[in-house]
Design an enzyme around this catalytic site. Structure first.
Site, PDB file in Angstrom:
ATOM      1  N   ASP A  73       0.879  -1.221   0.017  1.00 14.39           N
ATOM      2  CA  ASP A  73      -0.120   0.113  -0.115  1.00 14.39           C
ATOM      3  C   ASP A  73       1.033   1.218  -0.317  1.00 14.39           C
ATOM      4  OD1 ASP A  73      -2.677  -1.551   0.416  1.00 14.39           O
ATOM      5  OD2 ASP A  73      -2.656  -1.128   2.365  1.00 14.39           O
TER       6      ASP A  73
ATOM      7  N   ARG B 104      -0.712  -1.187  -8.795  1.00 17.19           N
ATOM      8  CA  ARG B 104      -2.182  -0.224  -8.955  1.00 17.19           C
ATOM      9  C   ARG B 104      -2.062   0.958  -8.418  1.00 17.19           C
ATOM     10  NH1 ARG B 104      -3.432  -3.101  -2.874  1.00 17.19           N
ATOM     11  NH2 ARG B 104      -3.044  -0.407  -2.153  1.00 17.19           N
TER      12      ARG B 104
HETATM   13  C1  LIG Z   1      -8.545  -1.390  -4.169  1.00 17.56           C
HETATM   14  C2  LIG Z   1      -7.881  -0.304  -3.466  1.00 17.56           C
HETATM   15  C3  LIG Z   1      -6.614   0.291  -3.040  1.00 17.56           C
HETATM   16  C4  LIG Z   1      -6.283   1.237  -2.336  1.00 17.56           C
HETATM   17  N1  LIG Z   1      -5.241   1.575  -1.753  1.00 17.56           N
HETATM   18  C5  LIG Z   1      -4.923   2.905  -1.474  1.00 17.56           C
HETATM   19  C6  LIG Z   1      -3.606   2.726  -1.307  1.00 17.56           C
HETATM   20  O1  LIG Z   1      -2.724   2.532  -1.181  1.00 17.56           O
HETATM   21  N2  LIG Z   1      -2.308   4.280  -0.961  1.00 17.56           N
HETATM   22  C7  LIG Z   1      -3.988   5.374  -0.828  1.00 17.56           C
HETATM   23  O2  LIG Z   1      -3.596   6.672  -0.422  1.00 17.56           O
HETATM   24  N3  LIG Z   1      -5.234   4.638  -1.149  1.00 17.56           N
HETATM   25  C8  LIG Z   1      -5.581   3.236  -0.910  1.00 17.56           C
HETATM   26  N4  LIG Z   1      -7.057   3.937  -1.514  1.00 17.56           N
HETATM   27  C9  LIG Z   1      -8.087   4.507  -1.771  1.00 17.56           C
HETATM   28  C10 LIG Z   1      -7.916   5.282  -3.039  1.00 17.56           C
HETATM   29  O3  LIG Z   1      -6.401   6.520  -3.224  1.00 17.56           O
HETATM   30  C11 LIG Z   1      -9.671   6.184  -2.666  1.00 17.56           C
HETATM   31  O4  LIG Z   1      -9.420   7.026  -1.323  1.00 17.56           O
HETATM   32  C12 LIG Z   1     -10.918   5.730  -3.379  1.00 17.56           C
HETATM   33  O5  LIG Z   1     -10.607   4.361  -3.439  1.00 17.56           O
HETATM   34  C13 LIG Z   1     -11.662   6.779  -3.101  1.00 17.56           C
HETATM   35  O6  LIG Z   1     -11.734   7.544  -4.886  1.00 17.56           O
HETATM   36  P1  LIG Z   1     -11.924   6.876  -6.013  1.00 17.56           P
HETATM   37  O7  LIG Z   1     -10.982   6.691  -7.201  1.00 17.56           O
HETATM   38  O8  LIG Z   1     -12.776   5.462  -5.923  1.00 17.56           O
HETATM   39  O9  LIG Z   1     -12.814   8.264  -6.356  1.00 17.56           O
HETATM   40  P2  LIG Z   1     -13.498   9.325  -5.896  1.00 17.56           P
HETATM   41  O10 LIG Z   1     -13.713  10.473  -7.051  1.00 17.56           O
HETATM   42  O11 LIG Z   1     -13.365   9.537  -4.499  1.00 17.56           O
HETATM   43  O12 LIG Z   1     -15.318   8.691  -5.872  1.00 17.56           O
HETATM   44  C14 LIG Z   1     -15.842   8.049  -7.293  1.00 17.56           C
HETATM   45  C15 LIG Z   1     -17.281   7.656  -7.097  1.00 17.56           C
HETATM   46  O13 LIG Z   1     -17.396   6.465  -6.287  1.00 17.56           O
HETATM   47  C16 LIG Z   1     -18.064   6.591  -4.737  1.00 17.56           C
HETATM   48  N5  LIG Z   1     -17.130   6.570  -3.800  1.00 17.56           N
HETATM   49  C17 LIG Z   1     -15.809   6.805  -2.972  1.00 17.56           C
HETATM   50  N6  LIG Z   1     -15.803   6.471  -2.038  1.00 17.56           N
HETATM   51  C18 LIG Z   1     -16.022   6.327  -1.392  1.00 17.56           C
HETATM   52  C19 LIG Z   1     -16.235   6.011  -0.046  1.00 17.56           C
HETATM   53  N7  LIG Z   1     -15.685   6.232   0.831  1.00 17.56           N
HETATM   54  N8  LIG Z   1     -18.198   5.512   0.266  1.00 17.56           N
HETATM   55  C20 LIG Z   1     -18.614   5.332  -1.000  1.00 17.56           C
HETATM   56  N9  LIG Z   1     -18.580   6.124  -1.642  1.00 17.56           N
HETATM   57  C21 LIG Z   1     -17.795   6.342  -2.753  1.00 17.56           C
HETATM   58  C22 LIG Z   1     -18.560   7.995  -4.913  1.00 17.56           C
HETATM   59  O14 LIG Z   1     -19.733   7.398  -5.311  1.00 17.56           O
HETATM   60  C23 LIG Z   1     -17.589   8.582  -5.900  1.00 17.56           C
HETATM   61  O15 LIG Z   1     -18.388   9.784  -6.399  1.00 17.56           O
HETATM   62  C24 LIG Z   1      -7.380   1.778  -2.451  1.00 17.56           C
HETATM   63  C25 LIG Z   1      -8.726   2.246  -3.239  1.00 17.56           C
HETATM   64  C26 LIG Z   1      -9.035   0.336  -3.366  1.00 17.56           C
HETATM   65  C27 LIG Z   1     -10.092   0.939  -4.337  1.00 17.56           C
END
Ligand SMILES: Cc1cc2nc3c(=O)[nH]c(=O)nc-3n(C[C@H](O)[C@H](O)[C@H](O)COP(=O)(O)OP(=O)(O)OC[C@H]3O[C@@H](n4cnc5c(N)ncnc54)[C@H](O)[C@@H]3O)c2cc1C
Length: 310
Positions: free
Chosen positions: A133, A183
């Site tokens: 991560d 990732r």
């Molecule tokens: C498999 C995976 C591994 C990850 N690993 C890391 C990591 O190692 N380090 C790191 O900094 N971050 C990590 N993240 C978190 C990532 O950085 C984002 O904060 C998170 O994925 C939300 O961003 P998004 O790309 O979905 O886009 P966004 O623009 O935030 O969201 C797009 C849409 O998805 C939905 N959505 C997003 N988040 C949520 C929520 N919490 N609850 C409900 N609906 C939601 C909403 O409908 C939103 O409009 C990881 C995420 C995933 C999926």
């Protein structure tokens, strides 16, 4: 960055709240939206259910910034035992870990030994990769160096990179020579303005630019591009771009978190895309959960609803 997001991210790091909020019954109930339970057995049951839809998983035990290096041994042993359980249940599950959970704040050498023990066993018993991560920007350079060192000796390691950081496009290019598994995520931490894109549309655009670089590179090199996002517009742009430049669905992958957009998760798998669901578990869920609330402050209503649900 919105004020609510800032407040929630500040709360995620606050020691006073870290000690008190997880004890509140309505918060514990609300967490279940994102986490099937605190032990790996709940996570394994959830993974078994997803596997019925042809969806493999990624597991992560929550917890970060351990206070004593001896705690890292427990985390390592937990993952080693988990691998045995995954074999027993014949499930397709990869592991993703935070380096600060394996001792990164205390000893880089011990962190390496702990991490490599998991990587070796995952290769031997599961034949798959272990991902690192990406935590907050104070760890970015060290994590990249750590990844490069591991990749010299072991093929089956992957790294998460964050699109909100200005530096990420360069980091991706520098990693190309070692055939990385990357990732891409948008990034979940509270960061100084000097390091990150301030506006969300710019983060989204940078994610797309990074994704494009990874897709193009995957045509020539043996790299594994993983796009971890719930952003439907972005997912559509990426699949359209992959089609346009002639990249097969099998050459790239999407990942999402347990409990978010489950219908879309199943649809992607049904449409033939490579897809994994990340299932988190563990007792130390507070900072991780607060970051989930910060991503979508509307989730707070779900917490509030739980106050009244009894
Ligand atoms: C498999 C995976 C591994 C990850 N690993 C890391 C990591 O190692 N380090 C790191 O900094 N971050 C990590 N993240 C978190 C990532 O950085 C984002 O904060 C998170 O994925 C939300 O961003 P998004 O790309 O979905 O886009 P966004 O623009 O935030 O969201 C797009 C849409 O998805 C939905 N959505 C997003 N988040 C949520 C929520 N919490 N609850 C409900 N609906 C939601 C909403 O409908 C939103 O409009 C990881 C995420 C995933 C999926």
């Amino acid at each position: 960055m919105s004020l609510t997001r800032n407040i929630l991210l500040w709360m995620s790091e606050n020691k006073f709240m870290k000690e008190r909020i997880p004890k509140l019954g309505f918060v514990r109930k609300a967490v279940k939206k994102f986490m099937p339970g605190e032990t790996e057995d709940f996570a394994l049951d959830a993974a078994a259910q997803f596997s019925q839809f042809g969806i493999p998983s990624v597991f992560t035990k929550l917890g970060e910034n351990i206070t004593q290096i001896s705690e890292a041994d427990l985390v390592r042993d937990h993952y080693l035992k988990l691998i045995e359980k995954i074999v027993e249940r014949k499930l397709d599950i990869e592991i993703s870990v935070k380096l600060t959970q394996l001792g990164f704040d205390h000893s880089e050498e011990e962190t390496y030994n702990n991490f490599i023990a998991i990587v070796k066993k995952a290769k031997e018993k599961l034949g798959n990769s272990v991902f690192i991560d990406m935590e907050s920007s104070i760890y970015t350079q060290r994590t990249l160096d750590f990844y490069k060192k591991c990749k010299k000796d072991f093929e089956n390691v992957g790294l998460c990179l964050q699109a909100y950081l200005f530096r990420t496009q360069n980091d991706i290019e520098e990693l190309f020579s070692i055939n990385p598994s990357i990732r891409m995520v948008k990034g979940a931490y509270k960061e100084p303005h000097s390091l990150v894109f301030k506006d969300k549309p710019m983060v989204d655009e940078n994610f797309f630019v990074c994704a494009n670089k990874l897709l193009l590179q995957s045509k020539q090199n043996n790299i594994r591009p993983v796009f971890a996002t719930h952003d439907e517009k972005l997912i559509k742009r990426i699949t359209q771009e992959a089609d346009r430049i002639g990249i097969k669905k099998s050459a790239y992958e999407f990942q999402m978190l347990y409990g978010i957009k489950t219908t879309l998760q199943k649809q992607l798998a049904k449409d033939g895309y490579q897809f994994r669901v990340l299932i988190a578990y563990g007792e130390s869920w507070y900072p991780w959960y607060m970051r989930r609330l910060a991503e979508r402050p509307a989730n707070i209503w779900f917490v509030i609803k739980n106050i009244f649900s009894n």
